[in-house]
Design a protein around this motif. Structure first.
Motif, short mmCIF file in Angstrom:
data_model
loop_
_atom_site.label_atom_id
_atom_site.label_comp_id
_atom_site.label_asym_id
_atom_site.label_seq_id
_atom_site.Cartn_x
_atom_site.Cartn_y
_atom_site.Cartn_z
N ASP A 1 -10.58 5.81 13.33
CA ASP A 1 -10.04 7.02 13.94
C ASP A 1 -10.96 7.54 15.05
OD1 ASP A 1 -7.89 6.93 12.26
OD2 ASP A 1 -8.70 8.39 10.83
N ASN A 2 -12.24 7.16 15.00
CA ASN A 2 -13.22 7.70 15.93
C ASN A 2 -13.77 6.68 16.92
OD1 ASN A 2 -14.10 9.14 12.95
ND2 ASN A 2 -13.39 10.44 14.64
N VAL A 3 -13.43 5.43 16.73
CA VAL A 3 -13.99 4.38 17.58
C VAL A 3 -12.86 3.60 18.23
CG1 VAL A 3 -15.43 2.30 17.68
CG2 VAL A 3 -16.05 4.18 16.12
N GLU A 4 -12.98 3.46 19.55
CA GLU A 4 -11.98 2.74 20.34
C GLU A 4 -12.70 1.77 21.27
OE1 GLU A 4 -8.61 4.97 22.32
OE2 GLU A 4 -9.79 4.40 24.08
N VAL A 5 -12.18 0.55 21.37
CA VAL A 5 -12.75 -0.47 22.25
C VAL A 5 -11.65 -0.97 23.18
CG1 VAL A 5 -13.87 -2.73 22.41
CG2 VAL A 5 -14.49 -1.16 20.55
N THR A 6 -11.94 -0.97 24.47
CA THR A 6 -10.99 -1.43 25.47
C THR A 6 -11.60 -2.59 26.24
OG1 THR A 6 -10.11 0.82 25.69
CG2 THR A 6 -9.55 -0.76 27.43
N MET A 7 -10.87 -3.68 26.33
CA MET A 7 -11.33 -4.87 27.04
C MET A 7 -10.32 -5.22 28.12
SD MET A 7 -12.35 -6.97 23.60
CE MET A 7 -10.85 -6.36 22.81
N ALA A 8 -10.81 -5.57 29.31
CA ALA A 8 -9.91 -5.85 30.43
C ALA A 8 -10.37 -7.09 31.18
CB ALA A 8 -9.86 -4.66 31.38
N ALA A 9 -9.39 -7.89 31.60
CA ALA A 9 -9.61 -8.99 32.53
C ALA A 9 -8.88 -8.61 33.82
CB ALA A 9 -9.09 -10.30 31.99
N ILE A 10 -9.64 -8.31 34.85
CA ILE A 10 -9.08 -7.83 36.11
C ILE A 10 -8.94 -9.01 37.06
CG2 ILE A 10 -9.45 -6.22 38.02
CD1 ILE A 10 -11.26 -4.65 35.97
#
Length: 957
Positions: A904-913
């Protein structure tokens, strides 16, 4: 999702974080009533989209919105002034306003543009982009529209975000860290928030990408670098152009260009620290006080090829130890070189001083902006909002790695290799005809500092509410807003002594002169929104609106004129049924001249130009053309020999500055569109279509380089060598070029470029936005589309000049590319704790301007309307590949983002641009303007960097 339309302008988009019902930020209206609908179309980038974009600054956040034309930013190197700016509709950065929570903030330069590097991205909940004039609501400057950054209201808790990114090649590393803390207190009557941020990005060099490792000629396709200013030394005179041979024993015809590309960068290094704090407190049920303060310090560096001697004339004593008798004898046989028993005078010397290293401009900007205000709830439906603010910005540019031309002359005056005739500054004799030693380079090397300061003070008061009565057929009362505003602008430019001297810094353009000016404006304004009919057959809603603003300007300069302007708007919304709405408005907008446009001193600078009617053999076969070239200062021998060359490196001199007699420019703008929300037939679907038209008269502009040339050379048969249009162009008297270092002793004004009120700008087009969501139980689908069709964007320098439309074209006349069609589309699949999102950006094909059917009127001939098409040759990794520099095909980029809610408190975002590692189109090195056509492509429009990755970890409570 990206660009979620604000269907009812008083209602924030669905993904906006409006946690406090009392805080209503409406872009485009001063009336704070969420139940009312205004007629201006507003597109929004919401907090969810901001998270998916993985951007490090605000400019990158909004650059990809269709209708926004790339402006100064991280991908502009040569031409960057240390800021990032926004250009709506391609009408110029000075014709839109950037707001923070609906309020103006301190501009970063004397043109009034706001530096987007200073926007606190971590606190932004959404970005609203309003199309068309908004001068009635916000004052001057808002001709093309408004960009409003809306911060998260009443933030409570802690939010820590750490972002790390790098390219697939291992360069361009960037990091962003933001910490935001906030709390409500006194049972929710007050709130305070503090945000701290740090961002840092490493440079990406053109030499590290195949597309940019070697400069490719726009006309020949040969990877040969820039013309003439090279190593070893070259000279130019009426007798021809020569370069010393590798052995340093003789001058031979020019043979070796210079590859400046590896020194240049596709992405500028950037470092920033920012602080943002805000607080509010309800003193009583009827009084609330609030404040906001922001501070930012950022450093942007631009890196370009080494300095040098760019066409400067020198007197070389015959006693110079490096000037051999053989060289003296040869030099004295070349026409245009003057020899005496003691001195040899060379009219134009060219030498790239690679021994000093690259030219670096470091821009350090410090900015603060403070806002304090109070809201008074007079009755349940009537309130008064009063605030004052003050902001200051200081941008200090330090230029290093430059040759000091005065020291070149001092170092040439030597009789031996150890000491100069004038020993000041520990002079070291210069070997101009061979290798420059470290000691010689150190003596020539110099740095310069230029400081730009701006200030903005303002007081704003607005009474907002309703009249207490309604139309007989409506349910909501007629609402209004009325108030007054005072703003005071001040700008200063403070150059050091080296910057003041014309031509002293080799390759820095002309002199940078002091600038000091300002003006204040007093305004009164009013708006009204009147619901006329509601909840009736064929009239679910019928609303009319109107507004007016009177502005009186006082310029802080003796003898400068005062001026006033009145702006107004009318508009309306008609919804025959709840699911279908028609909206439209018409506005008379104005823009007052900026401080720079009024007060900038007249100086000689550089512009882009890769053609010259006097260049080559043309004057040898046309007597009238030859007479014109001579009248402009070209040597008769150079004209007769056909030896005049096009401007060095595609950059010509131009001379211009401010004009204290400028008046406000006026614009008529209108929009008309529809909003479709079929709640029963297709739930969760929305479509908006809006046509916009912006017509600016008395525009403050200056002619393009080709406009200046065409005024003289457009009809060469009828052209007169004595006409002002021709004699106003002044050439290098040494070799007839339109380029060369302009000094006090040898001025080379080049093309005249005064600012006037004679211009006209006109653009129109259609914006389309589609949004749809569907819940499949196990997965939720989100689809978003935003597209733009730009019908035309016409610039006319004067009533007699050609009306140039740059939509779909690129050239030195058309700076940043504006395609006819463009769109973005995002598809998101949301599972319980995972979002997977694909972002698609599409840009329509564009062509070289000479490809236009009206190429003759645009200043092209059958001979020069086409540039290179064929197989690239020379020492470039692109050699052997076939390219057509005359057109760029439609271009697509894809970004893939995955966001995981770990807890609920931790978010991870990964992107390949740039997921598929799409390569940039290749068009050569001097096809367009230096700022946007760099590294053989357009790196602000197309991706020159390649695939890259970004990861963000977010901790929130």
């Amino acid at each position: 999702m990206v660009a979620t339309p604000a269907f009812a302008q008083g209602t924030p988009p669905a993904d906006a974080a409006a946690s406090d019902s009392d805080v209503i930020v409406v872009t485009g209206s001063l009336i704070r009533n969420p139940n009312l609908t205004a007629s201006s179309p507003v597109a929004s980038v919401g907090e969810n989209e901001i998270s998916l974009r993985q951007t490090t600054n605000a400019e990158q956040l909004i650059r990809n919105i269709p209708g926004v034309v790339p402006s100064l930013g991280a991908n502009v190197n040569n031409g960057n002034n240390g800021t990032s700016q926004v250009d709506l509709r391609g009408l110029g950065e000075q014709r839109n306003i950037v707001l923070l929570d609906g309020k103006r903030i301190i501009p970063a330069d004397s043109d009034g543009a706001v530096d987007l590097n200073n926007i606190p991205v971590a606190l932004v909940s959404r970005v609203d982009v309003l199309t068309g004039g908004a001068s009635t609501t916000y004052g001057a400057d808002a001709i093309s529209g408004v960009v409003n950054f809306v911060t998260r209201a009443d933030f409570s808790g802690m939010d820590l975000q750490v972002q790390n990114g790098i390219t697939e090649k291992g360069d361009g590393h960037n990091i962003r860290v933001d910490m935001t803390v906030g709390a409500n207190f006194d049972d929710g009557r007050g709130n305070a928030v503090l945000s701290l941020g740090y961002q840092q990005s490493d440079p990406i060099y053109q030499g590290d990408r195949d597309s940019g490792i070697f400069g490719i000629s726009t006309t020949t396709g040969v990877a040969s670098g820039s013309s003439f200013t090279s190593t070893p030394t070259a000279i130019s005179a009426s007798g021809g152009d020569f370069q010393i041979n590798p052995a340093g024993t003789a001058f031979v015809p020019f043979y070796q260009g210079f590859n400046f590309n590896p020194y240049n960068i596709y992405s500028t290094p950037f470092e920033r620290f920012n602080m943002y704090g805000a607080a509010r407190y309800e003193v009583s049920d009827s009084i609330e006080v609030y404040s906001r303060g922001m501070f930012s310090k950022n450093k942007v560096s631009t890196i370009v090829a080494p300095s040098g001697i760019f066409g400067v004339g020198y007197d070389i004593p015959r006693t110079n130890p490096y000037l051999t008798p053989a060289l003296q004898t040869q030099l004295c046989t070349i026409g245009g070189i003057t020899c005496t028993p003691t001195t040899i005078t060379i009219p134009a010397v060219y030498r790239r001083t690679v021994e000093i290293g690259p030219r670096v401009s470091e821009y350090v900007t410090q900015q603060f902006d403070i806002n304090v205000g109070a809201k008074f709830n007079i009755t349940d439906t009537l309130s008064f909002d009063l605030y004052g603010s003050h902001g200051e910005s200081e941008n200090q540019q330090t230029q290093s790695g430059y040759v000091l031309n005065s020291r070149v002359q001092q170092a040439l005056n030597a009789t031996n290799t150890t000491s100069c005739v004038n020993t000041a500054n520990s002079c070291v004799p210069l070997n101009l005809f061979g290798t420059i030693t470290p000691a010689q380079a150190a003596f020539l090397n110099g740095s310069s500092t230029i400081t730009n300061k701006t200030e903005l003070s303002q007081v704003h008061g607005v009474l907002s509410g309703d009249f207490g009565f309604t139309s007989p057929a409506a349910s909501d009362p007629i609402a209004f807003a009325a108030g007054a505003e005072y703003r005071n602008y001040v700008a200063k430019r403070i150059p050091d002594i080296l910057a003041l001297v014309p031509g002293e810094l080799g390759g820095a353009g002309g002199a940078v002169l002091p600038l000091s000016g300002g003006y204040d404006v007093r305004e009164a304004f009013g708006e009204i929104i009147a619901p006329l009919v509601s909840d009736k057959p064929f009239f679910h809603e019928l609303t009319a609106e109107a507004g007016v603003r009177y502005s009186k300007y006082k310029v802080d300069a003796a003898g400068s004129p005062k001026f006033s302007a009145t702006t107004w708007k009318v508009g309306g919304t008609w919804a025959p049924v709840e699911d279908f709405k028609i909206r439209g408005n018409y506005q008379r907008a104005v823009r007052a001249p900026s401080i720079s446009e009024l007060f900038a001193p007249v100086v000689t600078s550089l512009t882009n130009l890769n053609r010259d009617p006097c260049a080559g053999a043309a004057p040898t076969t046309n007597a009238n053309l030859a007479a014109i070239c001579r009248a402009q200062g070209a040597p008769a021998a150079s004209v007769a020999a056909g030896s005049i060359q096009t401007p060095s490196a595609g950059q010509a001199n131009y001379t211009g500055g401010g004009n204290p007699n400028l008046q406000p420019e006026k614009a008529n703008t209108y929009t008309i569109g529809v909003v479709l929300q079929p709640r029963e037939f297709l739930p969760n679907f929305t479509m908006t279509v809006d046509y916009y038209n912006i017509d600016i008269k008395n525009a403050i502009t200056r002619a393009t380089p080709d406009d200046v040339l065409n005024a003289c050379f457009g009809n060469i048969t009828a052209a007169s060598a004595t006409s002002a249009a021709c004699t106003g162009i002044r050439r290098n008297v040494a070799n007839g070029r339109l380029s060369g270092t302009s000094t006090a002793a040898n001025p080379i004004p080049g093309l005249p470029s005064p600012r006037t009120n004679l211009g006209r700008l006109k653009t129109d087009g259609i914006d389309l936005a589609l949004n749809y969501t569907y819940d499949f139980d196990v997965v939720k689908l989100g689809l978003n589309f935003q597209g733009n069709w730009t019908h035309k964007n016409v610039f006319q320098a004067s009533s007699t000049a050609y009306a140039r439309d740059c939509v779909g074209y690129y050239s030195a006349n058309c700076e940043s590319i504006q395609p006819e069609y463009s769109f973005t589309q995002r598809t998101t699949l949301s599972f319980d704790s995972v979002d997977v999102s694909l972002f698609w950006r599409w840009i329509d094909k564009v062509e070289y301007e000479g490809s236009a059917s009206d190429f003759v009127a645009r200043g092209f001939t059958a001979a020069n309307r086409r540039i290179f098409s064929g197989t690239v040759t020379g020492p470039s990794p692109l050699a052997g590949n076939s390219y057509d520099f005359n057109r760029i095909k439609a271009y697509s980029l894809f970004d893939l983002t995955t966001r995981v809610n770990v807890t609920d408190n931790v978010e991870v975002t990964m992107a390949a641009i740039n997921l598929f590692n799409k390569k940039p189109p290749i068009v050569g090195s001097t096809t367009g303007s230096t700022a946007f056509n760099s590294g053989n492509t357009y790196p602000s429009t197309y991706d020159a960097i390649g695939r890259r990755y970004s990861v963000t970890a977010r901790l929130k409570f």
